[in-house]
Scaffold this motif. Structure first.
Motif, PDB file in Angstrom:
ATOM      1  N   PRO A 157       0.836  -1.214   0.000  1.00 16.98           N
ATOM      2  CA  PRO A 157       0.000   0.000   0.000  1.00 16.98           C
ATOM      3  C   PRO A 157       0.866   1.258   0.000  1.00 16.98           C
ATOM      4  CG  PRO A 157      -0.817  -1.599   1.590  1.00 16.98           C
ATOM      5  CD  PRO A 157       0.500  -2.128   1.110  1.00 16.98           C
ATOM      6  N   ALA A 158       0.606   2.165  -0.910  1.00 21.18           N
ATOM      7  CA  ALA A 158       1.453   3.347  -1.078  1.00 21.18           C
ATOM      8  C   ALA A 158       1.498   4.201   0.180  1.00 21.18           C
ATOM      9  CB  ALA A 158       0.958   4.176  -2.257  1.00 21.18           C
ATOM     10  N   HIS A 159       0.363   4.258   0.919  1.00 23.81           N
ATOM     11  CA  HIS A 159       0.322   5.139   2.087  1.00 23.81           C
ATOM     12  C   HIS A 159       1.177   4.638   3.243  1.00 23.81           C
ATOM     13  CE1 HIS A 159      -2.712   2.128   3.242  1.00 23.81           C
ATOM     14  NE2 HIS A 159      -2.455   2.484   4.495  1.00 23.81           N
ATOM     15  N   THR A 160       1.701   3.401   3.141  1.00 24.73           N
ATOM     16  CA  THR A 160       2.539   2.854   4.209  1.00 24.73           C
ATOM     17  C   THR A 160       4.023   3.069   3.943  1.00 24.73           C
ATOM     18  OG1 THR A 160       2.730   0.639   3.195  1.00 24.73           O
ATOM     19  CG2 THR A 160       0.806   1.070   4.615  1.00 24.73           C
ATOM     20  N   LEU A 161       4.348   3.681   2.814  1.00 28.12           N
ATOM     21  CA  LEU A 161       5.754   3.830   2.428  1.00 28.12           C
ATOM     22  C   LEU A 161       6.126   5.301   2.230  1.00 28.12           C
ATOM     23  CD1 LEU A 161       5.949   1.035  -0.316  1.00 28.12           C
ATOM     24  CD2 LEU A 161       6.617   0.836   2.100  1.00 28.12           C
ATOM     25  N   LEU A 162       7.367   5.610   2.550  1.00 31.56           N
ATOM     26  CA  LEU A 162       7.916   6.923   2.214  1.00 31.56           C
ATOM     27  C   LEU A 162       8.116   7.020   0.712  1.00 31.56           C
ATOM     28  CD1 LEU A 162      10.719   7.369   4.900  1.00 31.56           C
ATOM     29  CD2 LEU A 162       8.897   9.017   4.479  1.00 31.56           C
ATOM     30  N   SER A 163       8.039   8.229   0.188  1.00 29.11           N
ATOM     31  CA  SER A 163       8.388   8.433  -1.212  1.00 29.11           C
ATOM     32  C   SER A 163       9.887   8.680  -1.328  1.00 29.11           C
ATOM     33  CB  SER A 163       7.633   9.637  -1.786  1.00 29.11           C
ATOM     34  OG  SER A 163       8.147  10.846  -1.249  1.00 29.11           O
ATOM     35  N   PRO A 164      10.522   8.213  -2.390  1.00 28.97           N
ATOM     36  CA  PRO A 164      11.945   8.501  -2.585  1.00 28.97           C
ATOM     37  C   PRO A 164      12.232   9.998  -2.595  1.00 28.97           C
ATOM     38  CG  PRO A 164      11.191   6.837  -4.150  1.00 28.97           C
ATOM     39  CD  PRO A 164       9.978   7.367  -3.472  1.00 28.97           C
ATOM     40  N   ARG A 165      11.267  10.787  -3.070  1.00 34.82           N
ATOM     41  CA  ARG A 165      11.445  12.244  -3.131  1.00 34.82           C
ATOM     42  C   ARG A 165      11.607  12.839  -1.735  1.00 34.82           C
ATOM     43  NH1 ARG A 165      12.450  14.928  -7.997  1.00 34.82           N
ATOM     44  NH2 ARG A 165      11.893  17.124  -7.840  1.00 34.82           N
ATOM     45  N   ALA A 166      10.799  12.345  -0.790  1.00 26.28           N
ATOM     46  CA  ALA A 166      10.885  12.851   0.580  1.00 26.28           C
ATOM     47  C   ALA A 166      12.240  12.529   1.199  1.00 26.28           C
ATOM     48  CB  ALA A 166       9.763  12.263   1.427  1.00 26.28           C
ATOM     49  N   VAL A 167      12.738  11.329   0.949  1.00 24.02           N
ATOM     50  CA  VAL A 167      14.052  10.944   1.470  1.00 24.02           C
ATOM     51  C   VAL A 167      15.151  11.774   0.804  1.00 24.02           C
ATOM     52  CG1 VAL A 167      15.680   9.043   1.793  1.00 24.02           C
ATOM     53  CG2 VAL A 167      13.215   8.614   1.932  1.00 24.02           C
ATOM     54  N   ALA A 168      15.013  11.997  -0.497  1.00 17.62           N
ATOM     55  CA  ALA A 168      16.002  12.799  -1.221  1.00 17.62           C
ATOM     56  C   ALA A 168      16.021  14.234  -0.706  1.00 17.62           C
ATOM     57  CB  ALA A 168      15.699  12.774  -2.716  1.00 17.62           C
ATOM     58  N   GLN A 169      14.840  14.767  -0.378  1.00 12.51           N
ATOM     59  CA  GLN A 169      14.777  16.134   0.142  1.00 12.51           C
ATOM     60  C   GLN A 169      15.511  16.242   1.480  1.00 12.51           C
ATOM     61  OE1 GLN A 169      13.355  19.137  -1.283  1.00 12.51           O
ATOM     62  NE2 GLN A 169      14.798  19.738   0.319  1.00 12.51           N
ATOM     63  N   THR A 170      15.268  15.292   2.363  1.00 15.07           N
ATOM     64  CA  THR A 170      15.989  15.285   3.632  1.00 15.07           C
ATOM     65  C   THR A 170      17.483  15.106   3.402  1.00 15.07           C
ATOM     66  OG1 THR A 170      14.083  14.410   4.837  1.00 15.07           O
ATOM     67  CG2 THR A 170      16.242  14.106   5.844  1.00 15.07           C
TER      68      THR A 170
END
Length: 463
Positions: A429-442
């Motif tokens: 389920p997509a809502h249970t995972l971080l997006s790669p974009r969010a990790v890249a931003q951090t």
């Protein structure tokens, strides 16, 4: 005109580490890549509420503190003073050095390096209303009052635990209040016979009408006193990730525009988003991966050749990784070689090859771990152990390379929607995972920060 009182952090570092088995100050012990004192100074120096820092150091060691301050660029440190023979004398020396102007004084044990920024914020805020503030936490243990018995100690009383608190630091005061309390104490001939154990005790005894407000402390705000405390603090630093900084929009362009960023594993997932975001801020980005241009991080020569093509390098990011699940007794030699090669030998190779470039540019190396590093689990033995090794590598290199001006950090994302994870677990389920974009931003936030030797969590709930 700003009517806010100046807030001065007084770091009390006057002790010697006899109880931890040393003849040198315990605040100079290294934990998680830096001395305890450096961790504490960094907390106060980065706190927006703190305007100035005064350090009270064990006599004979002030030169070492001056070197630490210069190397760490702790710009808020204004004075480094030799401490006294006792806690009260050391505090009094600090109070005398602050001058006549009223200010807030936050007295903190240097050997409490895990102080949360939240506590500093709440202490300064409380000083807007109160002139004395303590930091304390509820007692989780039953406290007993002991008296001598015929064959040892016996219990005389068991106070109500719900009313008991364990005192921590900082202890915070209006300068005029803590000075008056000490002046009255020194005028009392019985003070030396029964000295107070802390500064709030001096105020409570000699200015009993002054209320002392309590700011909730933290179990992590421990004092490194005994040998076991060194190991506990080191583990807490390893497991308690630093908070990700929050740069302003202009900070990205100032830090990245025209700078050279090298990303290993940049063809997809987190690496691809790091490439895209860095380019968007004007960076000169070079992406390398096995599928993109045949660069394999497990091969030192391949990594070195890639970096040589770039020339000047300001930032190096290594997102390359593999995830194989299965019982160790059943995995193939090829799987072991690939997992260890990519997940651990890869970061080692990237670090070795990048070192001369980052030394010349005073740059930053960013590695990646997984929440699996905190505890090995069945079917994750290889993955978890290699990710734990990356954390230790990060902290060790931050220590080794500090004098070279190189910062080394590690990002620890929660479960993230990447092709690597999808291959291992299938569709989730997509809502249970971080997006790669969010990790890249951090990742970019950490990359352009002053952090070093830190593990930075990225969580789905944003905490």
């Amino acid at each position: 005109m700003d009517s806010r009182l100046r807030s001065v952090g007084v770091v009390l570092a006057g002790g010697v580490g006899q109880r931890v088995g040393l003849n040198t100050p315990k605040q100079l012990i290294k934990i998680a890549g830096r001395t305890i004192l450096e961790h504490t100074l960094a907390l106060f120096d980065s706190a927006p509420e703190i305007d100035e820092i005064v350090v009270l150091m064990t006599p004979g060691f002030t030169d070492q503190v001056e070197e630490i301050v210069a190397r760490g660029r702790y710009g808020k440190v204004s004075k480094i003073i030799e401490g006294g023979a006792s806690r009260t004398e050391t505090t009094w020396r600090a109070l005398k050095a602050l001058g006549p102007q009223e200010c807030n004084v936050l007295l903190h044990d240097a050997v409490r390096p895990l102080l949360e920024p939240r506590i500093l914020t709440e202490c300064v805020r409380a000083l807007e209303t109160y002139s004395a503030v303590d930091v304390a936490i509820p007692s989780s243990d039953t406290v007993v009052v002991a008296v001598p018995g015929p064959r040892g100690e016996i219990i005389r009383d068991i106070p109500d635990r719900s009313r008991l608190r364990r005192g921590q630091t900082p202890q915070c005061f209006r300068l005029s209040v803590i000075r008056e309390a000490y002046e009255r104490a020194f005028a009392d001939p019985d003070f030396d016979k029964q000295p107070a154990t802390d500064d709030c005790g001096v105020v409570l005894r000699y200015l009993p009408d002054v209320p002392i407000y309590i700011v909730p402390g933290s179990e992590h705000n421990m004092k490194v006193t005994h040998p076991v405390d060194v190991y506990i603090a080191d583990k807490l630093f390893q497991l308690a990730a630093a908070g990700a900084p929050a740069p302003q929009p202009r900070d990205y362009r100032e830090a990245l525009s025209g700078r050279s960023v090298v990303v290993f594993g940049g063809s997809y997932g987190i690496g691809a988003d790091v490439v895209d975001l860095a380019r968007g801020h004007g960076a000169d980005v070079h992406s390398f991966s096995r599928t993109q241009n045949g660069v394999r991080v497990e091969d030192l020569a391949s990594v070195a050749k890639a970096l040589a093509q770039v020339g000047r390098v300001d930032y190096v990011v290594n997102t390359a990784g593999v995830l194989h699940m299965g019982k160790l007794a059943e995995v193939t030699d090829e799987t072991i070689a690939e997992t260890v090669g990519v997940n651990y030998l890869g970061p080692v190779n990237v670090a070795r090859a990048a070192y001369p470039y980052l030394r010349d540019s005073n740059g930053c190396l960013l590695l990646y771990t997984s929440s699996s590093y905190t505890r090995g689990r069945a079917d994750y033995s290889l993955y978890s152990s290699t990710k734990a090794a990356v954390v230790n590598l990060t902290q060790a290199l931050a220590d080794e390379w500090a004098d070279d001006g190189i910062r080394v950090n590690c990002v620890n994302p929660e479960r993230t929607s990447t092709p690597m994870r999808e291959r291992a677990f299938g569709e989730e389920p997509a809502h249970t995972l971080l997006s790669p974009r969010a990790v890249a931003q951090t990742s970019l936030d950490v990359l352009i920060s002053d952090l070093t030797g830190q593990v930075i969590d990225v969580r789905l709930d944003g905490t």
